[in-house]
Scaffold this active site. Structure first.
Site, PDB file in Angstrom:
ATOM      1  N   LYS A 212       0.878  -1.178   0.000  1.00 24.63           N
ATOM      2  CA  LYS A 212       0.000   0.000   0.000  1.00 24.63           C
ATOM      3  C   LYS A 212       0.912   1.223   0.000  1.00 24.63           C
ATOM      4  CE  LYS A 212      -4.101   2.069   2.053  1.00 24.63           C
ATOM      5  NZ  LYS A 212      -3.704   3.394   1.609  1.00 24.63           N
ATOM      6  N   ARG A 217      -3.778   8.170  -5.593  1.00 23.98           N
ATOM      7  CA  ARG A 217      -4.504   7.264  -6.486  1.00 23.98           C
ATOM      8  C   ARG A 217      -4.644   7.900  -7.863  1.00 23.98           C
ATOM      9  NH1 ARG A 217      -8.498   3.351  -4.840  1.00 23.98           N
ATOM     10  NH2 ARG A 217      -8.994   2.061  -6.647  1.00 23.98           N
ATOM     11  N   ARG A 232      -8.515  10.171  -7.612  1.00 24.56           N
ATOM     12  CA  ARG A 232      -9.547   9.319  -7.010  1.00 24.56           C
ATOM     13  C   ARG A 232     -10.898  10.019  -6.958  1.00 24.56           C
ATOM     14  NH1 ARG A 232      -8.357   7.180  -1.565  1.00 24.56           N
ATOM     15  NH2 ARG A 232     -10.610   7.058  -1.317  1.00 24.56           N
ATOM     16  N   GLU A 261      -1.328   3.877  -8.335  1.00 20.42           N
ATOM     17  CA  GLU A 261      -0.855   4.969  -7.479  1.00 20.42           C
ATOM     18  C   GLU A 261       0.317   5.649  -8.180  1.00 20.42           C
ATOM     19  OE1 GLU A 261      -1.471   5.776  -4.015  1.00 20.42           O
ATOM     20  OE2 GLU A 261      -3.118   4.353  -3.752  1.00 20.42           O
ATOM     21  N   PHE A 300      -1.996  -1.500 -10.067  1.00 20.13           N
ATOM     22  CA  PHE A 300      -2.431  -2.719  -9.402  1.00 20.13           C
ATOM     23  C   PHE A 300      -3.687  -3.313 -10.024  1.00 20.13           C
ATOM     24  CE2 PHE A 300      -3.768   0.902  -6.649  1.00 20.13           C
ATOM     25  CZ  PHE A 300      -5.139   0.852  -6.878  1.00 20.13           C
ATOM     26  N   ARG A 371     -16.860   0.298  -1.324  1.00 19.96           N
ATOM     27  CA  ARG A 371     -15.830  -0.167  -0.396  1.00 19.96           C
ATOM     28  C   ARG A 371     -16.077  -1.656  -0.161  1.00 19.96           C
ATOM     29  NH1 ARG A 371     -12.444   2.874   2.450  1.00 19.96           N
ATOM     30  NH2 ARG A 371     -13.634   4.769   2.080  1.00 19.96           N
ATOM     31  N   LYS A 377      -7.437  -3.371   3.650  1.00 20.66           N
ATOM     32  CA  LYS A 377      -6.163  -2.689   3.865  1.00 20.66           C
ATOM     33  C   LYS A 377      -5.676  -2.915   5.285  1.00 20.66           C
ATOM     34  CE  LYS A 377      -8.602   1.724   4.556  1.00 20.66           C
ATOM     35  NZ  LYS A 377      -8.761   3.114   4.054  1.00 20.66           N
TER      36      LYS A 377
END
Length: 506
Positions: A212, A217, A232, A261, A300, A371, A377
């Site tokens: 992470k 983002r 984001r 990212e 990712f 979410r 995370k």
């Protein structure tokens, strides 16, 4: 439709905390609107002006003092047309033209309509019409399945467009919404895990563990030589990141949508402070003289590749596509690790200067705008994102600086943020200077000790936990809170809710 009908609905929505009542009120309003009016009404009650920037500032609006009209006469179409003229005003004489249009608008508005207009035009319309509630209302008013409406909103990123599709095109139009290269998609988000072992147990054995990164983002779109980069919050920052554009232009593909990212690295490969990365997003787009000032992309996920949409495919297939198109830009990861191997990867992420890890199910689709439990995370300490409500003037060596922050959690029902504590810990001299300079741009009023702000700034807070407290309206207070960093990449709607804070109670 009378504009006053929109204002009345806004007031009714703000007056209740019941999601069912909010949905019913909004659904009734949309039932009364014409098909042409619905996208505009949906935008307004979501706090958005379809025309974008109107060239009208806070001071211009607060200085307007026309006598309110005694009876409502404005219409939805009339107000929308005036906004079009405001947005189009430019060049010599534009200031006087805008002032004349504002005087015309506010002079025709009742007192409640004037209040609504001011809050709408300054971004302070928070009557509780959250995206989820509005999606429910669109489904109710149009008679379309909620799942179809919700999916269309996630893929278009636009409530007005979703409303128009539901009303004019029905189920067929909603079902036909797909990925469109060049149109940003609401990003999938992760759920905090209680521990790394819990996340591995919940999502295993087929999973991947990613670093992470302590970056920002990004979502990258490419169609041949046309490239777009979004944050984001779906803001287009392409012009400010030519270094990322050049990297994406070199990928071996015609069309692609990548999620990832970006960050700047020191000469030894460690991440620079988050603020260094975010400062690039506000730059003119000129490349930094310092080669270490370049933004580096790390991806990712791959949502589309060369004409094939992958968003509904399992993560394993999306990662295979990512490896095909950008193998050297994958975020460091391990696949199907044991708990011990995942812990070693977690330790490696921290040693490299990153935040922690993301644990992801290889079977999960991409839940745009949600979410999902399929992504979890894991960080070494608990952090939350809160809204800055105000700041107190410092004393001693902090005299002359705004220091002690007033912190609020987001109201999940759309009301104003709910205060949960204060902190002055973690503030460096640079942050003290920055917030003293910046907070004045967001000020609503002040007293002898405190400057109060519009709820626009998000700050990441590290804490040891929360405790029950009657001192603050939410019934909870932060324990040993300290500032980690400001989050200019996040909107207030992405701050943590009061429910999330209460869930931390022992």
């Amino acid at each position: 439709m009378r504009f006053s009908r929109v204002v009345e609905a806004s007031g009714a929505v703000a007056a209740t905390r019941s999601r069912t009542r909010k949905t019913a009120e909004l659904g009734g309003l949309l039932d009364d609107a014409t098909a042409e009016e619905i996208p505009t009404v949906v935008a307004w009650l979501s706090g958005v002006i379809p025309q974008g920037r109107l060239g009208v500032g806070w001071r211009s609006l607060t200085s307007l003092t026309p006598t309110p009209s005694e009876s409502p006469s404005l219409t939805v179409a009339g107000v929308d047309d005036l906004f079009v003229r405001l947005a189009a005003a430019g060049g010599p004489g534009s200031v006087a033209l805008r002032q004349g249009l504002l005087t015309e608008l506010f002079g025709s508005a009742t007192e409640s309509e004037q209040d609504f207009l001011r809050r709408l035009m300054t971004g302070e319309l928070r009557q509780g019409a959250l995206a989820g509630v509005m999606v429910d209302a669109i489904a109710k008013a149009s008679g379309q399945p909620l799942d179809l409406v919700r999916r269309a909103h996630m893929l278009t990123g636009s409530l007005p467009e979703t409303a128009s599709l539901a009303v004019h095109g029905g189920a067929q139009a909603l079902a036909g919404v797909g990925l469109q290269v060049g149109r940003a998609v609401a990003p999938m988000l992760a759920t905090p895990a209680d521990s790394l072992a819990d996340a591995v147990a919940a999502l295993g054995p087929d999973l991947v563990v990613d670093f992470k990164l302590d970056g920002a983002r990004i979502q990258v779109h490419r169609r041949d030589d046309e490239i777009a980069v979004y944050t984001r919050s779906l803001r287009d920052i392409t012009a400010a990141v030519p270094d990322l554009v050049e990297v994406v232009r070199g990928l071996p593909c015609r069309t692609v949508i990548l999620d990832g990212e970006t960050l700047t690295l020191d000469a030894d490969g460690r991440p620079r402070p988050f603020q260094d990365t975010m400062s690039r997003f506000g730059s003119s787009g000129e490349l930094a003289d310092d080669p270490n000032g370049l933004l580096r992309p790390f991806f990712f996920d791959c949502l589309h590749l060369d004409g094939i949409d992958l968003i509904d495919r399992p993560l394993s297939e999306r990662l295979a596509a990512l490896t095909t198109v950008a193998p050297g830009m994958r975020i460091p990861s391990v696949t199907n690790p044991t708990v011990a191997e995942a812990e070693r990867h977690f330790d490696a992420a921290l040693a490299a200067g990153h935040e922690g890890v993301m644990v992801k199910s290889l079977a999960g689709p991409y839940a745009a705008g949600r979410r999902g439990k399929a992504w979890q995370k894991v960080k070494p300490v608990h952090t939350i994102d809160l809204v800055v409500l105000g700041a107190e003037w410092g004393s001693g060596r902090r005299t002359g600086f705004l220091s002690n922050l007033h912190l609020g959690a987001r109201d999940p029902d759309g009301g104003p943020p709910i205060m949960v504590g204060k902190t002055f810990k973690g503030l460096t001299d640079a942050l003290l200077q920055w917030q003293t300079d910046e907070f004045g741009r967001h000020e609503t009023h002040r007293d002898g000790h405190t400057v109060y702000l519009r709820p626009e700034i998000v700050v990441e807070i590290e804490l040891d936990g929360v405790q029950r407290s009657s001192r603050y309206p939410g019934g909870v207070a932060l324990r040993f809170a300290r500032v980690v960093r400001y989050r200019p990449d996040k909107t207030v709607d992405e701050a943590d809710t009061i429910d999330a804070i209460r869930a931390l109670l022992p």
